[in-house]
Design a protein around this motif. Structure first.
Motif, PDB file in Angstrom:
ATOM      1  N   TRP A  27     -29.624  55.071 -35.363  1.00 35.69           N
ATOM      2  CA  TRP A  27     -31.038  54.817 -35.590  1.00 35.69           C
ATOM      3  C   TRP A  27     -31.588  55.919 -36.495  1.00 35.69           C
ATOM      4  CZ3 TRP A  27     -31.978  55.247 -29.673  1.00 35.69           C
ATOM      5  CH2 TRP A  27     -32.052  56.569 -29.265  1.00 35.69           C
ATOM      6  N   ASP A  87     -33.947  46.467 -40.431  1.00 40.05           N
ATOM      7  CA  ASP A  87     -35.380  46.656 -40.187  1.00 40.05           C
ATOM      8  C   ASP A  87     -35.731  46.202 -38.771  1.00 40.05           C
ATOM      9  OD1 ASP A  87     -37.984  47.353 -40.642  1.00 40.05           O
ATOM     10  OD2 ASP A  87     -38.381  45.815 -42.155  1.00 40.05           O
ATOM     11  N   ARG A  88     -36.948  46.489 -38.352  1.00 34.41           N
ATOM     12  CA  ARG A  88     -37.357  46.208 -36.982  1.00 34.41           C
ATOM     13  C   ARG A  88     -37.510  44.715 -36.716  1.00 34.41           C
ATOM     14  NH1 ARG A  88     -37.921  50.234 -34.012  1.00 34.41           N
ATOM     15  NH2 ARG A  88     -39.390  49.291 -32.543  1.00 34.41           N
ATOM     16  N   ASN A  97     -30.519  51.708 -38.052  1.00 36.02           N
ATOM     17  CA  ASN A  97     -31.604  50.866 -37.554  1.00 36.02           C
ATOM     18  C   ASN A  97     -32.918  51.621 -37.671  1.00 36.02           C
ATOM     19  OD1 ASN A  97     -30.395  48.291 -36.047  1.00 36.02           O
ATOM     20  ND2 ASN A  97     -28.999  50.013 -35.690  1.00 36.02           N
ATOM     21  N   GLY A 117     -36.336  53.118 -36.922  1.00 36.54           N
ATOM     22  CA  GLY A 117     -36.962  53.500 -35.657  1.00 36.54           C
ATOM     23  C   GLY A 117     -35.958  54.096 -34.703  1.00 36.54           C
ATOM     24  N   LEU A 119     -35.441  50.543 -30.262  1.00 37.72           N
ATOM     25  CA  LEU A 119     -34.927  49.480 -31.108  1.00 37.72           C
ATOM     26  C   LEU A 119     -35.292  48.125 -30.517  1.00 37.72           C
ATOM     27  CD1 LEU A 119     -31.410  50.885 -32.094  1.00 37.72           C
ATOM     28  CD2 LEU A 119     -33.626  51.180 -33.235  1.00 37.72           C
ATOM     29  N   THR A 120     -35.486  47.141 -31.363  1.00 38.15           N
ATOM     30  CA  THR A 120     -36.011  45.840 -30.953  1.00 38.15           C
ATOM     31  C   THR A 120     -34.890  44.858 -30.603  1.00 38.15           C
ATOM     32  OG1 THR A 120     -35.999  44.927 -33.194  1.00 38.15           O
ATOM     33  CG2 THR A 120     -37.948  46.189 -32.526  1.00 38.15           C
ATOM     34  N   GLN A 129     -33.333  43.648 -33.753  1.00 39.33           N
ATOM     35  CA  GLN A 129     -32.318  44.562 -34.278  1.00 39.33           C
ATOM     36  C   GLN A 129     -31.002  44.433 -33.516  1.00 39.33           C
ATOM     37  OE1 GLN A 129     -34.961  48.056 -34.034  1.00 39.33           O
ATOM     38  NE2 GLN A 129     -34.480  48.469 -36.184  1.00 39.33           N
TER      39      GLN A 129
END
Length: 218
Positions: free
Chosen positions: A64, A104-105, A134, A136, A143-144, A147
């Motif tokens: 990240w 990206d997120r 990743n 963020g 992380l989302t 992702q």
């Protein structure tokens, strides 16, 4: 694992595999300076004398950036040299950090450089590792799910193209210090990493368990 967790993981895996994804090319600067710095890194840190900065991918390393936006994350990798690099300091590489991919997120996957060109993203293993950054991460910007799905998809995509043996988190890289893939010549050159964390890696590994990657060294 509880049945509800197993069902959720199965749904996540099926979604990651079934959703059509594309890789968007967004190249960083890879000019003659970056090429020469990469070749010097291979020689000085790994003892590899090469005419081209190519790698034989055996590993995928997930990261990240701890940078909140795509634009700022990309900017951190874009230029060939590290910020404030002093080339007069002997023994210090000025090669900027980078990775082959940046997610990206919202889950969009960007390719920053060719998959078989060396990027500086993990000590001791850059010569054989494809890096996936990743946007963020950390406690303040986890992380989302998007992702996670994209990381799972990308791992599967790369496994189809290359003889990938390991998928690791950046925080796990020192486990390879006595492994044949490890080539860092400086025993004192180490950094402590926490990305992308055990929880994220556990989810990725469960989702790609059918690919039979090798376990981490003990």
């Amino acid at each position: 694992m509880k049945p509800c967790h197993l069902i959720a993981l199965l749904l996540l895996t099926l979604t990651a595999c079934s959703v059509k994804r594309t890789i968007v090319d967004m190249p960083i600067v890879f000019d003659e300076q970056r090429k020469e710095l990469t070749l010097a890194y291979l020689k000085e840190r790994y003892g590899l004398q090469q005419r081209e900065p190519l790698i034989d991918p055996k590993m995928i390393v997930l990261h990240w950036t701890v940078i909140p936006t795509l634009e700022r994350s990309f900017a951190a990798f874009r230029e060939p040299t590290l910020p404030n690099w002093r080339p007069d300091i002997k023994g210090v590489s000025g090669l900027n950090v980078s990775s082959q991919f940046l997610v990206d997120r919202d889950g969009t996957i960007y390719r920053l450089m060719p998959e078989t060109t060396m990027a500086r993203h993990v000590i001791g293993l850059n010569h054989t590792a494809i890096g996936v950054e990743n946007v963020g991460g950390g406690d303040e910007l986890p992380l989302t799910k998007a992702q996670l799905k994209s990381n799972i998809w990308l791992v599967r995509h790369l496994k189809k193209k290359y003889n990938i043996e390991y998928v690791i988190g950046h925080h796990e890289y020192t486990l390879f210090e006595d492994h044949p893939l490890w080539l860092e010549v400086d025993d004192g050159y180490r950094t402590v990493k926490s990305d992308p964390g055990d929880e994220f890696m556990a989810k990725v590994r469960r989702a790609v368990a059918d690919l039979n990657f090798k376990p981490l060294p003990k």
